[in-house]
Write a protein that holds these residues in place. Sequence first.
Motif, PDB file in Angstrom:
ATOM      1  N   ASP A 158      40.822  39.339 -26.941  1.00 51.26           N
ATOM      2  CA  ASP A 158      41.059  39.643 -25.741  1.00 51.26           C
ATOM      3  C   ASP A 158      43.182  39.226 -26.002  1.00 51.26           C
ATOM      4  N   TRP A 159      43.193  37.952 -25.366  1.00 49.05           N
ATOM      5  CA  TRP A 159      44.779  37.852 -25.643  1.00 49.05           C
ATOM      6  C   TRP A 159      45.478  37.966 -27.111  1.00 49.05           C
ATOM      7  N   LYS A 160      45.208  38.174 -27.647  1.00 48.68           N
ATOM      8  CA  LYS A 160      45.672  38.797 -28.936  1.00 48.68           C
ATOM      9  C   LYS A 160      46.017  39.941 -29.345  1.00 48.68           C
ATOM     10  N   SER A 161      44.668  41.041 -28.387  1.00 50.35           N
ATOM     11  CA  SER A 161      45.204  42.764 -29.023  1.00 50.35           C
ATOM     12  C   SER A 161      46.437  42.913 -27.796  1.00 50.35           C
ATOM     13  N   GLN A 162      46.218  42.246 -26.643  1.00 51.12           N
ATOM     14  CA  GLN A 162      47.478  42.162 -25.848  1.00 51.12           C
ATOM     15  C   GLN A 162      48.673  41.717 -25.846  1.00 51.12           C
ATOM     16  N   TYR A 163      48.874  41.140 -27.033  1.00 52.62           N
ATOM     17  CA  TYR A 163      50.011  40.497 -27.980  1.00 52.62           C
ATOM     18  C   TYR A 163      49.568  40.111 -29.677  1.00 52.62           C
ATOM     19  N   PRO A 164      49.990  40.836 -30.086  1.00 54.75           N
ATOM     20  CA  PRO A 164      49.816  40.765 -31.098  1.00 54.75           C
ATOM     21  C   PRO A 164      50.832  40.209 -32.117  1.00 54.75           C
ATOM     22  N   GLU A 165      51.855  39.464 -31.010  1.00 48.49           N
ATOM     23  CA  GLU A 165      52.816  39.353 -31.723  1.00 48.49           C
ATOM     24  C   GLU A 165      53.093  38.256 -30.906  1.00 48.49           C
ATOM     25  N   LEU A 166      54.449  37.601 -30.481  1.00 46.06           N
ATOM     26  CA  LEU A 166      55.134  36.839 -29.681  1.00 46.06           C
ATOM     27  C   LEU A 166      55.934  36.459 -29.970  1.00 46.06           C
ATOM     28  N   THR A 167      57.262  36.643 -28.949  1.00 36.63           N
ATOM     29  CA  THR A 167      58.464  36.039 -29.157  1.00 36.63           C
ATOM     30  C   THR A 167      59.350  34.545 -28.564  1.00 36.63           C
ATOM     31  N   PHE A 168      60.049  34.194 -30.020  1.00 35.40           N
ATOM     32  CA  PHE A 168      60.073  32.622 -29.039  1.00 35.40           C
ATOM     33  C   PHE A 168      61.436  32.902 -28.747  1.00 35.40           C
ATOM     34  N   ALA A 169      61.643  32.307 -28.553  1.00 38.10           N
ATOM     35  CA  ALA A 169      63.858  32.998 -28.659  1.00 38.10           C
ATOM     36  C   ALA A 169      63.920  31.393 -27.636  1.00 38.10           C
ATOM     37  N   VAL A 220      49.089  33.938 -34.146  1.00 35.71           N
ATOM     38  CA  VAL A 220      49.341  35.625 -34.553  1.00 35.71           C
ATOM     39  C   VAL A 220      50.948  35.270 -34.490  1.00 35.71           C
ATOM     40  N   PRO A 221      51.373  36.429 -35.381  1.00 38.63           N
ATOM     41  CA  PRO A 221      53.265  35.802 -35.364  1.00 38.63           C
ATOM     42  C   PRO A 221      53.754  35.926 -34.672  1.00 38.63           C
ATOM     43  N   VAL A 222      54.845  34.676 -34.825  1.00 39.77           N
ATOM     44  CA  VAL A 222      55.543  34.024 -33.489  1.00 39.77           C
ATOM     45  C   VAL A 222      57.211  34.432 -34.239  1.00 39.77           C
ATOM     46  N   LYS A 223      57.654  35.130 -33.872  1.00 42.15           N
ATOM     47  CA  LYS A 223      58.952  35.281 -33.881  1.00 42.15           C
ATOM     48  C   LYS A 223      60.498  35.038 -33.266  1.00 42.15           C
ATOM     49  N   LEU A 224      61.418  34.201 -34.505  1.00 40.00           N
ATOM     50  CA  LEU A 224      62.171  33.707 -33.297  1.00 40.00           C
ATOM     51  C   LEU A 224      63.497  34.340 -32.822  1.00 40.00           C
ATOM     52  N   ARG A 225      63.739  34.219 -31.357  1.00 39.89           N
ATOM     53  CA  ARG A 225      64.860  35.088 -31.697  1.00 39.89           C
ATOM     54  C   ARG A 225      66.039  34.379 -30.812  1.00 39.89           C
ATOM     55  N   VAL A 226      67.048  34.277 -31.957  1.00 34.93           N
ATOM     56  CA  VAL A 226      68.124  33.292 -31.483  1.00 34.93           C
ATOM     57  C   VAL A 226      69.318  33.757 -30.761  1.00 34.93           C
ATOM     58  N   ALA A 227      69.716  33.517 -29.723  1.00 29.99           N
ATOM     59  CA  ALA A 227      70.236  34.507 -28.302  1.00 29.99           C
ATOM     60  C   ALA A 227      71.849  34.159 -28.997  1.00 29.99           C
ATOM     61  N   ASN A 254      60.444  40.434 -22.375  1.00 34.23           N
ATOM     62  CA  ASN A 254      60.528  41.329 -23.869  1.00 34.23           C
ATOM     63  C   ASN A 254      60.555  39.532 -24.851  1.00 34.23           C
ATOM     64  N   ILE A 255      60.948  38.049 -23.718  1.00 30.49           N
ATOM     65  CA  ILE A 255      60.813  37.188 -24.912  1.00 30.49           C
ATOM     66  C   ILE A 255      59.577  36.579 -23.681  1.00 30.49           C
TER      67      ILE A 255
END
Length: 302
Positions: A25-36, A63-70, A84-85
């Motif tokens: 259920d949560w993976k359908s809501q968050y198929p990707e996560l952003t880590f800043a 799920v894929p975790v995408k790194l965001r460098v602010a 968004n993060i």
Amino acid sequence: MLDRRQLLISAAALLSTTGLARAADWKSQYPELTFAVVPAENASGVSDRYAAFTEYLSKELGVPVKLRVANDYAAVIEGQRAGNIQIAFYGPASYSKAYLTEVKTEPFVTTRNNDGAIGYYSVIYVKADSPYQKIEDLKGKTIGFVDPNSTSGYNAPRFFLSKIGIDADSFFGKSIVTGSHENAVIALDKGTVDCAANWWNADNDSNLTRMDKKGMAKKDDFRIVFKSGLLPGSPYAYLSSLPDELKQSIKKAFAEAPSKDKAAFDRLSDGKDKEFVPVAHKDYQETVEMIQYVDDMRKKRS
């Protein structure tokens, strides 16, 4: 009629199925996560430090975790405000600023240093060959701050200087915001500023020692002339709105990182941290009060 063993098996199967359903259920809501991550160092340095850990999180969470460098501290705050993060690495001050501006985020872990301590210090550096021996010698000089939302690089030095009767705005002749801890040291090295604020854990664990290791500065070229009281550890925080199952999965992944992927965990601190430890908002209440105090000081000057 089912016997006790069959009932236990059926119950376990039901719990397993329910857990899988919740995860799905949560993976359908968050198929990707952003880590800043706030910019404690330059973008390439942050990316290199967090790349393996982000891969570890992707594997553990499924799920894929995408790194965001602010680009700056405010970008992390506003990214979480917008939703968004999902996961963010803050300093205590930037987390406190997020809290004070009603960003719905929850700190869940920080790190314990190898010496057992939790937390770090703000220091003010001068060049080792400069004539300045104590903070009072810098009256009328130029200081390099990091970012208005930095703990060690802005808020803590202002707050702790005020405790010894020094108002940073009237004491220093000029202040420059450099944008990152590394830039503050570089500005000091080049003579753009006479002193610079930064973070420090121990003599062998600081932004300066990391820069020395990367060939960006020489540790012996600088001296500390002021040191704050102990600050709480920098928190990792997730959005309050995340499903509970996802929050628990994130906490579990962080807690197990030192044993499941020691290399990725060690890379975060060059091997200077021992483990992740749980934290909650109450651990940052004093920092919230510090930020309110510094903000009030700034408003009086404007």
